[in-house]
Scaffold this motif. Structure first.
Motif, short mmCIF file in Angstrom:
data_model
loop_
_atom_site.label_atom_id
_atom_site.label_comp_id
_atom_site.label_asym_id
_atom_site.label_seq_id
_atom_site.Cartn_x
_atom_site.Cartn_y
_atom_site.Cartn_z
N THR A 235 1.01 -1.18 -0.04
CA THR A 235 0.09 0.07 0.14
C THR A 235 0.95 1.23 -0.07
OG1 THR A 235 -0.15 0.30 2.59
CG2 THR A 235 -1.72 -1.43 1.24
N GLY A 236 2.00 1.25 0.48
CA GLY A 236 3.09 2.39 0.69
C GLY A 236 2.35 3.14 1.75
N THR A 237 1.80 2.88 2.55
CA THR A 237 1.11 3.53 3.59
C THR A 237 1.03 3.11 5.02
OG1 THR A 237 -1.18 2.74 3.80
CG2 THR A 237 -0.59 4.52 2.11
N PHE A 238 0.99 3.68 6.16
CA PHE A 238 0.97 3.21 7.27
C PHE A 238 0.08 2.05 7.69
CE2 PHE A 238 0.28 2.90 12.03
CZ PHE A 238 1.55 2.89 12.45
N ALA A 239 -1.03 1.89 6.79
CA ALA A 239 -2.10 0.74 7.15
C ALA A 239 -1.48 -0.57 6.48
CB ALA A 239 -3.20 1.29 6.03
N GLY A 240 -0.43 -0.40 5.64
CA GLY A 240 -0.13 -1.76 5.19
C GLY A 240 0.82 -2.46 6.21
#
Length: 215
Positions: free
Chosen positions: A124-129
């Motif tokens: 995701t490239g985000t903190f969620a991944g």
């Protein structure tokens, strides 16, 4: 240092002599906190069914092979049962090997140590991944290992491959190795991929091709 650009690496096909095997990712600690090694987005292609035995996690039904007029059946298209992006906060059908010095940790965002590891996951490239990684701060000592092991995979009658993304950023990176471990013990474990040292920032992709050498 390989710079800060994403890179794709491939190796030549490797012959498989074992009829059934595990794949094992093994990360080793070099002796300092700037040696985190991370893994994400493991995907298998054209591999045979997975024997769904231990570890004791939820078992996903594996589609039946599609008969063909040739001697080699077609594996169903689409995601493989062993594919894993770690975003469900688990290791899917992969086992974090116990009994070693440490285990891979599930993580989001950056790692605990400064100057090493990814900023976010690859998917995701985000903190969620999520991703997994070897944490190299105290109390780790030189040579400590973390390993991730697949369920039993049957040898394919056609070329089978897998790819994954890794992050090996840090001034004291040791090594990431992948082993093919036969189930029946008739053959020795085989190193099928290996990389060591600082590979720069960003996630990088690697692919391994496995070719059966036994009819």
């Amino acid at each position: 240092d390989q710079g800060n650009q994403w890179r794709r690496a491939r190796v030549q096909p490797l012959n498989i002599t074992a009829s059934s095997f595990h794949l094992i990712f093994s990360a080793t600690y070099a002796g300092s906190y700037t040696g985190d090694i991370a893994i994400d987005d493991i995907k298998l292609h054209d591999c045979e069914r997975v024997v769904t035995t231990a570890p004791p996690t939820a078992v996903t039904t594996v589609p039946a092979l599609t008969p063909t007029t040739s001697a080699c059946p077609l594996y169903p298209t689409g995601p493989h049962v062993m594919d894993c992006d770690f975003d469900n906060d688990d290791t899917c059908l992969w086992e974090r090997v116990s009994g070693l010095e440490t285990i891979f940790l599930l993580n989001s965002g950056g790692t605990l140590s400064v100057g090493t590891g990814p900023a976010n996951d690859h998917t995701t490239g985000t903190f969620a991944g999520k991703y997994i990684y070897l944490e190299t701060s105290f109390p780790r000592i030189f040579g400590d290992r973390a390993q991730l092991r697949s369920r039993v995979i049957d040898r394919s009658c056609r070329p089978c491959s897998f790819n994954f993304w890794y992050n090996m950023r840090g001034s004291t990176i040791n090594a990431l190795n992948i082993y093919l471990q036969p189930v029946n013990g008739s053959y020795n474990s085989q190193t099928i991929w290996s990389l060591s040292g600082n590979q720069g920032s960003g996630w990088k992709n690697a692919s391994v091709n496995l070719v059966s050498s036994v009819p």
